[in-house]
Structures are given as structure tokens and as C-alpha cells.
Design a protein around this motif. Sequence first.
Motif, mmCIF file in Angstrom:
data_model
loop_
_atom_site.group_PDB
_atom_site.id
_atom_site.type_symbol
_atom_site.label_atom_id
_atom_site.label_comp_id
_atom_site.label_asym_id
_atom_site.label_seq_id
_atom_site.Cartn_x
_atom_site.Cartn_y
_atom_site.Cartn_z
ATOM 1 N N ASP A 182 -9.931 -2.946 -1.576
ATOM 2 C CA ASP A 182 -10.301 -1.544 -1.820
ATOM 3 C C ASP A 182 -9.168 -0.736 -2.450
ATOM 4 N N CYS A 183 -8.068 -1.392 -2.813
ATOM 5 C CA CYS A 183 -6.899 -0.690 -3.354
ATOM 6 C C CYS A 183 -7.280 0.110 -4.603
ATOM 7 N N SER A 184 -6.984 1.402 -4.575
ATOM 8 C CA SER A 184 -7.325 2.271 -5.706
ATOM 9 C C SER A 184 -6.101 2.638 -6.547
ATOM 10 N N TYR A 185 -4.910 2.198 -6.133
ATOM 11 C CA TYR A 185 -3.705 2.485 -6.899
ATOM 12 C C TYR A 185 -3.713 1.737 -8.221
ATOM 13 N N MET A 186 -2.935 2.233 -9.164
ATOM 14 C CA MET A 186 -2.822 1.604 -10.458
ATOM 15 C C MET A 186 -1.371 1.233 -10.718
ATOM 16 N N SER A 187 -1.172 0.299 -11.625
ATOM 17 C CA SER A 187 0.132 -0.067 -12.139
ATOM 18 C C SER A 187 1.153 -0.359 -11.043
ATOM 19 N N VAL A 188 2.316 0.302 -11.081
ATOM 20 C CA VAL A 188 3.418 -0.006 -10.167
ATOM 21 C C VAL A 188 3.028 0.219 -8.716
ATOM 22 N N MET A 189 2.333 1.311 -8.429
ATOM 23 C CA MET A 189 1.937 1.604 -7.061
ATOM 24 C C MET A 189 0.992 0.520 -6.528
ATOM 25 N N ARG A 190 0.168 -0.025 -7.403
ATOM 26 C CA ARG A 190 -0.733 -1.102 -6.998
ATOM 27 C C ARG A 190 0.073 -2.331 -6.581
ATOM 28 N N HIS A 191 1.109 -2.655 -7.370
ATOM 29 C CA HIS A 191 1.984 -3.779 -7.049
ATOM 30 C C HIS A 191 2.618 -3.591 -5.674
ATOM 31 N N MET A 192 3.144 -2.393 -5.426
ATOM 32 C CA MET A 192 3.817 -2.112 -4.158
ATOM 33 C C MET A 192 2.851 -2.226 -2.985
ATOM 34 N N TYR A 193 1.668 -1.646 -3.147
ATOM 35 C CA TYR A 193 0.681 -1.633 -2.062
ATOM 36 C C TYR A 193 0.213 -3.054 -1.739
ATOM 37 N N LEU A 194 -0.162 -3.803 -2.775
ATOM 38 C CA LEU A 194 -0.676 -5.148 -2.548
ATOM 39 C C LEU A 194 0.397 -6.078 -2.001
ATOM 40 N N GLU A 195 1.642 -5.912 -2.469
ATOM 41 C CA GLU A 195 2.698 -6.770 -1.930
ATOM 42 C C GLU A 195 2.918 -6.487 -0.450
ATOM 43 N N GLY A 196 2.864 -5.213 -0.061
ATOM 44 C CA GLY A 196 3.037 -4.877 1.354
ATOM 45 C C GLY A 196 1.964 -5.527 2.217
ATOM 46 N N LYS A 197 0.700 -5.464 1.781
ATOM 47 C CA LYS A 197 -0.399 -6.080 2.527
ATOM 48 C C LYS A 197 -0.261 -7.598 2.531
ATOM 49 N N ALA A 198 0.156 -8.167 1.399
ATOM 50 C CA ALA A 198 0.331 -9.614 1.316
ATOM 51 C C ALA A 198 1.405 -10.095 2.287
ATOM 52 N N LEU A 199 2.493 -9.338 2.398
ATOM 53 C CA LEU A 199 3.570 -9.720 3.321
ATOM 54 C C LEU A 199 3.114 -9.609 4.777
ATOM 55 N N GLU A 200 2.282 -8.611 5.077
ATOM 56 C CA GLU A 200 1.727 -8.509 6.434
ATOM 57 C C GLU A 200 0.876 -9.731 6.755
#
Length: 332
Positions: A182-200
Motif C-alpha cells: 500500500d506504499c504511496s511514497y514516490m522515488s527516494v521516500m519510497r526506497h526508504m519506506y520499503l527498505e525499512g519494512k523489508a528490514l523488519e
Amino acid sequence: MSTSFHQIYNRYFDSLLLSRVPSDNAGERLEVPSSAGAGAVSRLVTPSGIEIVLSDHCFQAERLCRFRSDEAMVELSFCMQGGGEVDVSGETHELLPGNCSLHLMQGFEATFRYPSEQPIRTVAIGVPVALFEAYMSGGGAGPTRRASAGATFAGLLGERPFRMFRKSIDSRSSRLILQMLDCSYMSVMRHMYLEGKALELLAGSIETFLFGEGPSGSPASGLSRSDREKVREAEELLLGRMEAPPSLLELSRLVGLNDYKLKIGFKEQYGKSVFAYLRDRRLEKAWSLLQTGEISVSQASVMVGYANFSHFAETFRKQFGIRPSDIRRDNR
């Protein structure tokens, strides 16, 4: 995406004959040609080198893909829908919906078989071996430090080209996956958000797969391997009868395990009691149904086993912080 372990994904997608198209999210999008099916795959590489692959596609005819790779990788994979089969260097594994698996691989050959007309939804997190080793050799002392010291890539893989750990997707992982999708961020913020969830997701799965056993190599509860298989069977039965689940005693009888061992084993493997786990999975299924925009709230309530609509709506709101009617309205 042309160096190191990313080549594994490159070879996999090339063998599937997917078409590369520009992406708005600073990653890569690969689409299934309309002549072969429908859907697409999104992939991105985070600053730490982790590759995140979100797949949602369906093939018109059975799809077979083969490739080999000399590269090494650690991968965490979640199959939410669909399935298939993969043969890796002579070992055959079934791809099962509702399962999470941790893969270690190096110098292998793989053959994937996907059935026709079956939607496939997966999330994969590829981790460079160097990053995995850095996490496993992190600072600190005590039993956790000693455990991680033995969990090296080479030590876990041994002489084999491939090793897999597998379990059912738990409720915590399901929530994190939903947040990624459901991530709605784009570009750099998307990378940061998805990496945080992936690490969790990675942290929770490694804790379960690699450090979830006691010092003797057996779970702290003392359950045998056979008992744990029966607990997994109970989980499958529970989810298969989600709309009208068996009682704890009936579930125990169906899998041939006494109710005490079932309660202890279920809490150990899934982190929750039997029916707390069932509640979470019911609500997650309801979320998915409502996201289609084609199912009403009352229909979703009945489909996941809630006879009382008001109770369902309130439980859903407490779980996700949003009313079920808002999910359906936003996705219509």
C-alpha cells in the motif's frame, strides 16, 4: 541492476520473457506481454543494496523458466497467492501460498514451473551476502551474540548450492507486507519506506528461522519435529475453515495432538494463541477482499466468519486504525 547478486534476478526475469518498461518510482517495472498473460513485477534496489521484488501476474499457459547462476544471495520470500514448483540443483520444492521462506544460494541451477490461469502474488527481498554477514556478526555479547557468530552464510549453506527454511506467514509479517503493497511514497521516500519494512521482515524471519531453537537444537517447549508438523497442519486446517473454524478440542483431534501441546506449540511457532492468530488472519483477508472494491463490508464480514457485522467493524477498526467501509470506498 547488472552487477553482483542482482544478476540472479536478471536471469530469472529474462527467462520469464517479461518486458521492461519505464517506472515512475525510480525502480524497474517488468510486464507480462498481453499475448502471454497479464500483470507485472516491480523491482528496486535500496541504498544498502537490498533488492525488493513485488510480483503480481498470471500466465495464460503453463510457464517454464530455466537459468543458472554463479552468484550468491540470501533471499526472504513471501507467497500470498498462487503457487508452482521449483527445482534447484536437483531438489524440488513446492511454492505454497501463505508461506514464508528464507533461501541461501550460490552456484545453482533452477527450473520454475508456474501453472496456467493462476494469479501469483509474491514479495521477495534479496540480500547481499556481505550485508547478511555484517548483520550476523554485529556487536554485542551474550547468548544471542554467540548464536549469531555461528550463523554465517557459508556455515548455513555448507557444501550445498541451495538451502531453504520455511514457515507459514504470521500476522505481523502479513501487516508489514500489506504496508509495503500500500506504499504511496514516490522515488527516494519510497526506497526508504520499503527498505525499512523489508528490514523488519528480515529481522523477524531470521530470529524465527535461525535463533528460534534452544541451545540443544530443540524448541524451548520440547515439542518434537512430528508435533511441530502437526501444529503446522492445524494452522492450515484453521485457515481452510476460517468462516466456520473448529473448536480447539476438535482441531486437536483432527491433527492428533492434545490440546495442551497444540496451544503451547501454536504460541511458539506463530507468536499468538490459536484464535488470536485466526482473528488476525481473518481481518487481513477481509482487508484484501475490501481492497478489490467489489465486496461489501457485510459480505466481507460473512466471508471471514463474522456473524455480527458491528463486532467485525469494531474489531477491524481496532486492528488497523481505519473503518472497513473506508477501505472499500477508497478502492472503488
